[in-house]
Design an enzyme around this catalytic site. Structure first.
Site, PDB file in Angstrom:
ATOM      1  N   LYS A  86       3.147  -2.345  -8.106  1.00  0.00           N
ATOM      2  CA  LYS A  86       4.543  -2.175  -8.490  1.00  0.00           C
ATOM      3  C   LYS A  86       5.486  -3.023  -7.660  1.00  0.00           C
ATOM      4  CE  LYS A  86       7.823  -0.530 -10.918  1.00  0.00           C
ATOM      5  NZ  LYS A  86       7.957  -1.044 -12.254  1.00  0.00           N
TER       6      LYS A  86
ATOM      7  N   GLU B 260      10.051 -12.468 -21.303  1.00  0.00           N
ATOM      8  CA  GLU B 260       9.766 -11.092 -20.867  1.00  0.00           C
ATOM      9  C   GLU B 260       8.705 -10.439 -21.765  1.00  0.00           C
ATOM     10  OE1 GLU B 260       9.841  -7.406 -18.885  1.00  0.00           O
ATOM     11  OE2 GLU B 260      10.096  -9.522 -18.346  1.00  0.00           O
TER      12      GLU B 260
ATOM     13  N   TRP C 159      -3.836  -1.848  -1.255  1.00  0.00           N
ATOM     14  CA  TRP C 159      -3.906  -3.038  -2.088  1.00  0.00           C
ATOM     15  C   TRP C 159      -4.209  -4.153  -1.119  1.00  0.00           C
ATOM     16  CZ3 TRP C 159      -1.070  -7.669  -3.369  1.00  0.00           C
ATOM     17  CH2 TRP C 159      -1.469  -8.220  -4.572  1.00  0.00           C
TER      18      TRP C 159
ATOM     19  N   HIS D  73       7.065 -29.829 -28.791  1.00  0.00           N
ATOM     20  CA  HIS D  73       6.830 -30.837 -27.743  1.00  0.00           C
ATOM     21  C   HIS D  73       5.495 -30.604 -27.033  1.00  0.00           C
ATOM     22  CE1 HIS D  73      10.874 -32.253 -28.413  1.00  0.00           C
ATOM     23  NE2 HIS D  73      11.326 -31.031 -28.281  1.00  0.00           N
TER      24      HIS D  73
ATOM     25  N   CYS E 221       0.853  -1.186   0.000  1.00  0.00           N
ATOM     26  CA  CYS E 221       0.000   0.000   0.000  1.00  0.00           C
ATOM     27  C   CYS E 221       0.885   1.231   0.000  1.00  0.00           C
ATOM     28  CB  CYS E 221      -0.865   0.003   1.249  1.00  0.00           C
ATOM     29  SG  CYS E 221      -1.757  -1.534   1.470  1.00  0.00           S
TER      30      CYS E 221
ATOM     31  N   ASN F   5       1.273  -0.210   6.044  1.00  0.00           N
ATOM     32  CA  ASN F   5       1.640  -1.004   4.867  1.00  0.00           C
ATOM     33  C   ASN F   5       2.426  -2.209   5.376  1.00  0.00           C
ATOM     34  OD1 ASN F   5       2.361  -2.038   2.383  1.00  0.00           O
ATOM     35  ND2 ASN F   5       4.246  -0.833   2.329  1.00  0.00           N
ATOM     36  N   GLY F   6       1.926  -3.404   5.079  1.00  0.00           N
ATOM     37  CA  GLY F   6       2.596  -4.620   5.565  1.00  0.00           C
ATOM     38  C   GLY F   6       1.561  -5.630   6.010  1.00  0.00           C
TER      39      GLY F   6
ATOM     40  N   LYS G  64       5.142  -8.927 -20.414  1.00  0.00           N
ATOM     41  CA  LYS G  64       4.699  -7.537 -20.646  1.00  0.00           C
ATOM     42  C   LYS G  64       3.312  -7.525 -21.283  1.00  0.00           C
ATOM     43  CE  LYS G  64       6.903  -5.483 -18.485  1.00  0.00           C
ATOM     44  NZ  LYS G  64       7.788  -6.392 -17.858  1.00  0.00           N
TER      45      LYS G  64
ATOM     46  N   ARG H  47       1.239   1.926  -5.833  1.00  0.00           N
ATOM     47  CA  ARG H  47       1.562   0.879  -4.863  1.00  0.00           C
ATOM     48  C   ARG H  47       0.333   0.055  -4.503  1.00  0.00           C
ATOM     49  NH1 ARG H  47       6.300   1.570  -2.350  1.00  0.00           N
ATOM     50  NH2 ARG H  47       5.566   0.263  -0.655  1.00  0.00           N
TER      51      ARG H  47
ATOM     52  N   GLU I 204       0.625  -8.696 -18.694  1.00  0.00           N
ATOM     53  CA  GLU I 204       0.277  -7.877 -17.532  1.00  0.00           C
ATOM     54  C   GLU I 204      -0.401  -6.562 -17.890  1.00  0.00           C
ATOM     55  OE1 GLU I 204       3.490  -6.548 -15.007  1.00  0.00           O
ATOM     56  OE2 GLU I 204       4.934  -6.864 -16.610  1.00  0.00           O
TER      57      GLU I 204
HETATM   58  C1  AGP Z   1       7.074  -6.684 -14.072  1.00  0.00           C
HETATM   59  O1  AGP Z   1       6.627  -5.794 -15.018  1.00  0.00           O
HETATM   60  C2  AGP Z   1       6.274  -6.718 -12.848  1.00  0.00           C
HETATM   61  N1  AGP Z   1       6.111  -5.463 -12.286  1.00  0.00           N
HETATM   62  C3  AGP Z   1       6.744  -7.758 -11.829  1.00  0.00           C
HETATM   63  O2  AGP Z   1       6.836  -8.994 -12.476  1.00  0.00           O
HETATM   64  C4  AGP Z   1       8.084  -7.449 -11.166  1.00  0.00           C
HETATM   65  O3  AGP Z   1       9.123  -7.607 -12.069  1.00  0.00           O
HETATM   66  C5  AGP Z   1       8.277  -8.401  -9.988  1.00  0.00           C
HETATM   67  O4  AGP Z   1       7.232  -8.191  -9.071  1.00  0.00           O
HETATM   68  C6  AGP Z   1       9.638  -8.202  -9.315  1.00  0.00           C
HETATM   69  O5  AGP Z   1       9.712  -6.921  -8.797  1.00  0.00           O
HETATM   70  P1  AGP Z   1      11.116  -6.376  -8.264  1.00  0.00           P
HETATM   71  O6  AGP Z   1      12.059  -6.330  -9.421  1.00  0.00           O
HETATM   72  O7  AGP Z   1      10.805  -5.013  -7.719  1.00  0.00           O
HETATM   73  O8  AGP Z   1      11.584  -7.325  -7.190  1.00  0.00           O
END
Ligand code: AGP
Length: 594
Positions: free
Chosen positions: A589, A467, A71, A490, A2, A97-98, A471, A27, A474
């Protein structure tokens, strides 16, 4: 996961709390709320975004207050579960937050002592504990309350009649901002950059007593000094800089980010990581741990280090790390994490430390938890990354891995010199990719109508296929899978056909012929095919329906230019589908819970 805020000063708190909250909304953004203190505590919270809250809420007069954007972890998003939470009398308000792991038992205890609870959250035990221990001194009551709490927290507390805010952290980020006759508390720097560039990073176990004109920090009741940092990023950097989305801005920042990170390390007198000394100490292999996009950077790192340094590299998903036995003897452990707060990665770091492993962290956030746990921290210089989808932090992580490996490369001087030249040319090569957006936009318009997509690559570009798929998944909500090109036959071949486009990364390296074969196999099964291919590659245009040309680079650097293409492809596809690019659903994030 959060965002929390606190303000105490000589201005009306409400507008300041709301503008700061807006900057930490990435966040978590399922509900939000603020509490302002002036003679009484007034709370307003709801299951809305900050912008809406600002429009609908009444004026809550007062020059001290706290705020939260959520969140949900414990208790679904609802008005009653939104923060701030209060004690029985409503004199104490807390944002958190936590995760409080032992909140159930604390709650039962407090109920048996006559406290009443109204939410399902873990957080609500904190104001009730403070109420229980309050005896005229707020920070003492907070200290006593936190002594019985187990878990992670960053909290800010405000209380009627107390001309102060109290802040505390453990395994969750928290900073204090120093203003002119006003003070700020926040989860991270972008939140308060509009008001001050002077910040103090709280350490785990710190309790900060923050008034309009003074900041005192203590640990177990003993005063401690914490260094003040001047933030070099401007507000602008934390804002969109004229781009429609943070993600597009951050994609376009990559030439500068690559340059900044390289400048940082080419100027270093000492090697990034003293592998030589470690070898003398018996280090024989490397283990790289990470999650999500950082994990994909780690996979590229494996190819780079094994090719250049020649020591075996194991790459593990951090959240899986604790589930199987590990032979970590004579192993250098590197963790990669943009935010430095990812719980899975932090947990793996602590496990590595417990078994006596030397841990190096590659992170983008100064003062983050990972930088505190690690034996050594290497910072990527990507600047604040606001968009949930990581882009510039990925290429910055690759720069660090290239530099680390080149420092110990077995390659001869000529090869190293050409690589150094290749690295220096990367920013302009990436700029050419950014300037070649039209074909990528055209491909995105085509891709936007599909629901299933495969990305394929080989060798050092296999992780880039992973990757690219992440992208697209997500931010555009298309189901995409990254696959080693040789693996398609396979099983996944069964899914190919007119409705399943395939995006192939075709690099001019030892994988080229095999990739051409795989592309022919894909075309034979009627899947539309998009190929990323180097300029001048004639063969590919005969096979692919779409060709996105990338500038010629040394094969070992091809993941950088290919990744930027796939970032843009995902961005334009998500835009075409009308998705909330910077704040995709169900994501945040930094993932600070396991
Ligand atoms: C990637 O676009 C995402 N935001 C997510 O997969 C991210 O890479 C993952 O949560 C790891 O985050 P970090 O690099 O801050 O540890």
């Amino acid at each position: 996961m959060c965002g929390i805020i606190g303000y105490i000063g000589n201005k009306q708190a409400q507008p300041i709390l709301l503008s700061c909250l807006k900057r930490v909304e990435y966040r978590g953004y399922d509900s939000c709320g603020i509490a302002v203190s002036s003679g009484s505590i007034k709370v307003y919270k709801d299951v809305v975004r900050v912008e809406t809250l600002a429009k609908v809420m009444p004026q809550l007069g007062g020059t001290a207050g706290i705020g939260h954007t959520r969140w949900a972890t414990c208790g679904e998003p609802s008005q009653v579960n939104a923060h701030p939470h209060c004690d029985c009398a409503g004199n104490i308000a807390v944002v958190h937050n936590g995760v409080i792991n032992n909140f159930q038992s604390l709650r039962q205890q407090l109920i048996s002592e006559g406290h009443t609870f109204i939410s399902e959250t873990d957080t609500e035990v904190i104001p009730h504990l403070i109420e229980k221990y309050y005896n005229g001194n707020l920070e003492k009551a907070v200290e006593a309350a936190l002594r019985v709490v187990e878990g992670s927290y960053a909290i800010v507390v405000v209380m009627v009649g107390e001309p102060k805010l109290v802040a505390a952290r453990k395994d969750s980020p928290l900073i204090i901002g120093i203003g002119d006759r006003e003070s700020f508390i926040a989860s991270d720097v972008p939140a308060i950059l509009n008001y001050t560039d002077r910040v103090i990073y709280l350490e785990d176990g710190d309790i900060g007593v923050v008034t309009r004109d003074n900041i005192e920090i203590a640990r177990e009741g003993t005063a401690v000094e914490r260094e003040e940092h001047k933030i070099l990023w401007g507000v602008e950097e934390a804002q969109k800089g004229g781009y429609e989305h943070f993600m597009l801005k951050e994609i376009h920042e990559q030439p500068k980010v690559i340059r900044d990170t390289l400048v940082e390390y080419t100027q270093m007198a000492e090697p990034v990581v003293d592998l030589e000394r470690m070898r003398d100490e018996g280090i024989e292999s490397m283990l790289i741990l990470a999650c999500g996009t950082s994990y994909h950077a780690a996979l590229v790192g494996k190819y780079i280090v094994e090719e250049l340094v020649g020591i075996p590299v194991r790459v593990e998903i951090a959240s899986e790390f604790s589930y199987y036995g590990q032979t970590l003897a004579r192993t250098l452990a590197i963790v990669i994490t943009q935010s430095g707060e990812t719980a899975d990665t932090l947990k793996a770091m602590k496990r590595l430390k417990e078994v006596g492993c030397r841990v190096v962290a590659i992170t983008n956030v100064v003062g983050s938890s990972a930088s505190r746990v690690a034996d050594q921290t290497i910072y990527t210089r990507a600047g604040p990354e606001i968009s949930v989808a990581s882009t510039k932090s990925f290429t910055a992580q690759l720069m660090v891995l290239y530099w680390l490996a080149m420092g110990y490369s077995k390659a001869d001087a000529r090869r190293l010199a050409s690589m150094l030249l290749g690295l220096r040319q990367l920013p302009s090569k990436v700029q050419r990719v950014l300037d070649n957006g039209d074909i990528i936009l055209q491909c995105a318009r085509y891709l936007a109508k599909y629901e299933n997509v495969f990305f394929i690559g080989r060798g050092i570009n296999f992780p880039v296929a992973l990757e690219g798929a992440l992208k697209l998944k997500e931010i555009s909500y298309i189901h995409a899978e990254g696959y080693a090109a040789g693996e398609l036959k396979h099983g996944p071949f069964a899914l190919l056909g007119e409705n399943t486009p395939v995006i192939a990364i075709v690099a001019q390296d030892n994988t080229y012929e095999a990739m051409l074969t795989n592309i022919k196999e894909v075309k034979a099964r009627k899947s539309p095919l998009m190929a990323l291919a180097e300029e001048g590659d004639e063969a590919i245009s005969e096979l692919a329906d779409f060709v996105i040309t990338v500038p010629r680079v040394d094969a070992i650097f091809s993941p950088v230019v290919n990744a930027v293409v796939l970032q843009l492809l995902a961005y334009y596809t998500a835009k075409e589908r009308g998705c909330p690019v910077d704040f995709p659903r169900n994501l945040a994030k930094s993932v600070t819970v396991e």
